[in-house]
Structure formats: structure tokens, C-alpha cells
Design an enzyme around this catalytic site. Structure first.
Site, PDB file in Angstrom:
ATOM      1  N   CYS A  27     -34.772   9.307 -43.838  1.00 25.26           N
ATOM      2  CA  CYS A  27     -35.977   9.634 -44.596  1.00 25.26           C
ATOM      3  C   CYS A  27     -35.598  10.734 -45.587  1.00 25.26           C
ATOM      4  CB  CYS A  27     -37.113  10.063 -43.671  1.00 25.26           C
ATOM      5  SG  CYS A  27     -36.717  11.458 -42.603  1.00 25.26           S
ATOM      6  N   HIS A 525     -41.041  21.132 -15.249  1.00 24.49           N
ATOM      7  CA  HIS A 525     -41.593  19.951 -15.919  1.00 24.49           C
ATOM      8  C   HIS A 525     -40.758  18.739 -15.525  1.00 24.49           C
ATOM      9  CE1 HIS A 525     -42.655  17.169 -19.155  1.00 24.49           C
ATOM     10  NE2 HIS A 525     -43.698  17.944 -19.432  1.00 24.49           N
TER      11      HIS A 525
END
Length: 607
Positions: A27, A525
Site C-alpha cells: 500500500c 492474555h
């Protein structure tokens, strides 16, 4: 001058070689690789390459942040890959959300230069007209305005070519389908017509997004089936013929009308929501937009923005993105002014300038991601600017890089509000960065300060293999934006407390637990994006406020179920000290890529 040929070879080596690549594109700022095996990525070596501003894996896609020189890097790597590109194919092990994001980015990133060119030209023309320098009736002005409308009016044709490549359809046959929707004969019809007795509604498809995307998706399926039926000796003639005969009528009779209705519903709904949410909605979007860029989720916005332009003639998101980008720029430049590191100052100043011109990735990955406080500063500035944009309902008449290059797209009676908003966001980003970091210690820490530092010993909360946090396939944790720590690839589904602590938070989805001992805060986590599992594989044995002892069972999870659903179970242990301005520094720790058991010494962190 860098030898990009050598760099290209090194990058390919550090991502597992040519054979590990499924897709390769870029991009405005990033090299984008779809790899067959992301475990072969050497993040540390990639980050050490001069000119690489960051490395992240978003939605299963490896993204190497380069900046505005990405074109030259892409060409060098493309040349090095050579004939290997012909063997590229889409990996089929992605989750549904990853596939959607990958499709959107694959379709819209290649066409953005055309949209930006048209949008910027329109902005310039509107700006000089707004300033009274030219009349709209002048032939030259009218011709240039026509040129600026081309990429938007013929958007279905542009998207047909791009989407056909992504869906695997013949790109030139796809152009024929798009041309059918925009053919002068069809456009000139005043009422509906019929095809074999079936009604063909008269709809204006110029500037639309969804009708052509769904039509090309159908074309790809039809072509694939026809290739299995029609003999190869005549396939070149009859596959395109029957593909068009089947797809074009279905596009006109069914797909086009339904997709156009849904597109208008979405576009009008978003504009209505924006009008209703006002300052609150603007503040939320302005604050979180840098995080959307950080995770790559902002790539999902272009089709919605284009649909808004087609439906209502305005883009309600661009102004909110502008204030967010302005805040990122202000925060980054203040970070540069505060730093004594010559290399960092140079990086931050250039990244801040890039953000002003509309490209924020170098600033977000190279500066903000290294400090949670700087990220918060950018959130604050973007939120305040977004509240103003939302309150006054500021919108753009096209698409382009913001806040500065496409500023003329906001010309009109709310232009001054736009200028004030981006200026305020920039200034607040700078001020917030200064205030949030004002007590931060100098890099040259004195011996007395060292003696006052606190240290904490942590044991392993899970059985498995220790890896560097940077190796996680989660950019938020891997970048250190959440704090320092380690990661463990679990071998079973038990999580215990790594220290004596109080349970500060058990997340509703049970995939993460926050602990604190008064001075040190930990986050455990489990897995990457496992929040999407909505707690099904997890069972918690503690609740908020519970006192726990080191080694006490906190939660269990079904490891095999997480893997079967396509999620990475790697568990992060993140350390942050609330009482001091400095982030945790790991001074000793278990060797990386070593097996570890629950309650084995894991690391010692110093604050």
C-alpha cells in the site's frame, strides 16, 4: 545509498524464503505478505533492517512498514522474486474476518491512487472556486471538474478490474460486466425493461461499490464451473461467452438491484447515525482511529466511504480521520522535541511530517507504539477534534489524504471549523504528550535512582515454551504498546497466578485476567483474538477483588478447541508499573524457546 537488492534478499530470507509466500503486494507505506507459515517470520532481524519502521502481523498478513519509499522496496523485492510470483496462491487457513479484511484491502489498495488523484483534483478545483478565483462556467474549469469525477463515476469499472484479480476471475470479462451496468443504452433508459420476461429495473450504477463486487464474485464462480465442463480445446472461446451470458443478466436483474438497495441502506444508515451521534460519536471515532490504523482495521472503511459518496455525495469519515491524523502528528513531533536521542528525533520529526501529509503508519509504529503514554496523547487529541467535527457535522465531498493535502475537499461554510479542528487536535496531541511524559526519568539514570528501583520475581503461569513477546502474532502486544513482558506457547490449558496478588479484572470473555500487588500490574492474555470466542473454551476460578497466592489456579481453557477454531493460543504475560513513569525492564529471564513448567522461575523485572 541502500542496496535494495541485498535488502530484498534479506527480507525474503527473514520471512521463510520464496516458497513461504502466498501473496505479495503493498500500500502507501507497507509491504504486505500473505505467508503459508507465519511461524517462520524473524521479527527481530526484520526490525533491524535500516529503513524498516515496524513489523506487524494484522489479520494473518505480515506487514513491514517502510514509509513513502515503499514503491522502490516493492520493485526490488518483486524483481528478486521473479518467476516465483506465478505460483502465488491464496492461503485457505484464514478466519472469516481475516478473509474479509484481506479481500477489502486486496481490492481497494490498488485503486486508491486513482481515487486520490480524482479527489485531490476535485478538492483543488473546489478550493479555487470557493476563493472566488474562477467561475464554474469557465470551460477549462468544467473540463477539469469532469476529469476529477472520472474515477468516481466509472468506479464500477475500476473495481471490476481490481476485484477480478482478487476473486480469480478474468479481469477483462469483469470489465465487460461493469460496462454493462454503465452502458449508455442502459443509462438512457427512463423506465424498467425486461429480459426473457423478467423485469430489469432501471438503476444508476455509476459510483456504486457493492453491485459490481458481488457480480464479479459470481463471475469467478461461474467461470470456475464452466472450465470444469467445457473442453479445453474450445474453452478460450466459450468460457467467456457463457460467463457473460449467465452473469450479466443476473447482475442486472438480481444482484445489482439488491446490492444497490443494501448499499443505499448502509450508506444512509451511517450518515443518519453520524447525524444522530454528533459530538459523542465523533469523539469515539476520532480517538480510536489511530488504533484502527495500528491494527489495520481502517482498511475496511473505503467501501463504506465510497458508498456514502455515491449515496449522499459526502464522506462523513474523512474529517474524523483528519483530526486523528493531526493528533498523531502533534504527538509525534512533541515526542521528537522531548528526546535527546538524535536518531529517534530524526525518525519522529520525519514521521510527524508524514502524518500531516496523511500517512500515519511510520508515526504510529515507529513512535507511538513504543510508548503507551504517547498513544494515549494521540487518543485525547483525536477525541477532542472528533467531537468538534461530529458536533458541526463536517463532511468531505471526496476522498484523499488528510489533514493537509485534501484540505480543499472541506471547502464550504464549515471549512473554518475543519481548520480549527485539525489545528486543535494537533496542539492537544502535543500538549497531552508533554503533560503525560513530564515526570519521565532521563535516560541517564543516576546510581541513587537505580538503588530506589523495585524488582519483582515472577513464576510461569502456564506450562509451555517461552518465546519473545515480539514473536507474537498480535501487533498490540508484540510492539510493546501494552507494556513489557514475555509470551508462552501453552502445552495445556491451565493458568495460575505468577505472584501473590489481587484480581483486578476478569474479562467477560474469560480469556484474560488482570492482577495487581499494589505496585505492579500484570495482564495474562490467553491467545490471539480469542475474545472472538466469547468465553466458550474458558472457565474462570476467580472473580474481581479475590486475593490469590502464587501458583493458585486462575482459569482453564480447552487448548485443542482454540486451535481447531483457527486461533493462536500463545499466552502473553504483560507487566506494567502503575506507581512509576518507567516501563518494566526485564533484567533476567528464562531462555527463549525453552520449555517451562508452572511455578518455574520465569523472569525478574525492574522498575
Amino acid at each position: 545509498m541502500q542496496d535494495l537488492n541485498k535488502i530484498a534478499k534479506k527480507i525474503i530470507k527473514d520471512i521463510g524464503g520464496k516458497k513461504n509466500i502466498s501473496q505479495f503486494t503493498h500500500c502507501f507505506t507497507r509491504l504486505r505478505f500473505n505467508l503459508k507459515d507465519n511461524n517462520k517470520i524473524n521479527r527481530e532481524d526484520l526490525n533491524s533492517i535500516h529503513g524498516v519502521k515496524g513489523v506487524t502481523v494484522n489479520n494473518g498478513q505480515l506487514q513491514i512498514i517502510i514509509g513513502t519509499d515503499v514503491d522502490t522496496w516493492y520493485d526490488a523485492i518483486n524483481e528478486y522474486l521473479g518467476d516465483v510470483k506465478s505460483n502465488f496462491h491464496e492461503p485457505n487457513n484464514k478466519g472469516i474476518m481475516n478473509k474479509i479484511i484481506d479481500i477489502i484491502t486486496g481490492i481497494f489498495i490498488p485503486v486508491f491512487p486513482a481515487l486520490a488523484a480524482g479527489g485531490l483534483l476535485k478538492g483543488i478545483l473546489i478550493g479555487i472556486q470557493f476563493a472566488g478565483l474562477v467561475k464554474s462556467t469557465e470551460p477549462t474549469f468544467a473540463l477539469l471538474m469532469m476529469i476529477s469525477d472520472v474515477p468516481f463515476y466509472f468506479l464500477p469499472i475500476i473495481l471490476a478490474f481490481s476485484s477480478a484479480k482478487k476473486f480469480g476471475a478474468n479481469q477483462y470479462t469483469a470489465l465487460l460486466i461493469a460496462g454493462t451496468l454503465l452502458h449508455p443504452t442502459y443509462v438512457a433508459m427512463k423506465t424498467s425493461t425486461t429480459f426473457l420476461g423478467l423485469t430489469v429495473p432501471h438503476i444508476t450504477y455509476s459510483s456504486t461499490v457493492f453491485p459490481i463486487l458481488l457480480s464479479v464474485a459470481l463471475l469467478a464462480v461461474v467461470e470456475k464451473q464452466l472450465k470444469n465442463i467445457i473442453p479445453k480445446s474450445v474453452a478460450m472461446l466459450f468460457v467467456p461467452l457463457f460467463s457473460v451470458i449467465i452473469t450479466a443478466p443476473i447482475a442486472l436483474i438480481i444482484i445489482g438491484p439488491v446490492a444497490n438497495w443494501l448499499g443505499e441502506l448502509v450508506g444512509n444508515g451511517i450518515v443518519h447515525l453520524y447525524q444522530m451521534s454528533g459530538a459523542f460519536g465523533g469523539a469515539i471515532f476520532g480517538a480510536i482511529y489511530p488504533f484502527l490504523v495500528f491494527t489495520g482495521l481502517h482498511q475496511a472503511l473505503p467501501p463504506i466511504e465510497l458508498q456514502n459518496l455515491a449515496t449522499s455525495g459526502v464522506d462523513v469519515f474523512l474529517g474524523l480521520a483528519a483530526v486523528a491524523n493531526a493528533s498523531v502528528a502533534g504527538t509525534t513531533i512533541m515526542a521528537a522535541l522531548r528526546s535527546n536521542d538524535v536518531d529517534f528525533r530524526s525518525l519522529a520529526f520525519s514521521s510527524g511530517l508524514s502524518a500531516i501529509l496523511g500517512t500515519t503508519e511510520p508515526a504510529i509504529y515507529g513512535v507511538l507504539a513504543k510508548s503507551k503514554r504517547n498513544f494515549v496523547a494521540a487518543f485525547i487529541g483525536g477525541g477532542i477534534g472528533g467531537a468538534i467535527i461530529g458536533f458541526f457535522k463536517v463532511s468531505a465531498v471526496g476522498m484523499g489524504p488528510v489533514p493537509i493535502p485534501a484540505i480543499a475537499l472541506f471547502a464550504g461554510n464549515k471549512f473554518l471549523i475543519y481548520v480549527i479542528s485539525i489545528s486543535l487536535s494537533f496542539s492537544i496531541g502535543m500538549l497531552a504528550c508533554l503533560l503525560l511524559n513530564k515526570e519521565k526519568k532521563n535516560n541517564n539514570t543516576s546510581k541513587s535512582e537505580v538503588s530506589n528501583m523495585k524488582a519483582i520475581d515472577l513464576v510461569s503461569p502456564v506450562n509451555g515454551e517461552v518465546i519473545s513477546l515480539k514473536e507474537m502474532n498480535d501487533p498490540t502486544f508484540a510492539s510493546g504498546a501494552m507494556g513489557n513482558g514475555v509470551a508462552i506457547i501453552p502445552s495445556d490449558g491451565r493458568i495460575v497466578a505468577p505472584m501473590d496478588a489481587t484480581v483486578e479484572a476478569v474479562f467477560p470473555t474469560k480469556h484474560a485476567i488482570g492482577l495487581s500487588n499494589g505496585s505492579t500490574e500484570l495482564i495474562i492474555h490467553v491467545g490471539v483474538n480469542t475474545v472472538e470466542l466469547k468465553g466458550k473454551p474458558f472457565k474462570s476460578y476467580v472473580k474481581n477483588g479475590d486475593k490469590v497466592k502464587q501458583g493458585q489456579l486462575l482459569l482453564t481453557f480447552n487448548l485443542q478447541e482454540i486451535k481447531n477454531k483457527g486461533y493462536d493460543p500463545t499466552t502473553a504475560l504483560i507487566i506494567n508499573n502503575k506507581a512509576h513513569e518507567t516501563q518494566a525492564k526485564i533484567i533476567t529471564g528464562n531462555n527463549k524457546h525453552q520449555k517451562i513448567r508452572i511455578n518455574d522461575p520465569l523472569l525478574t523485572a525492574q522498575f
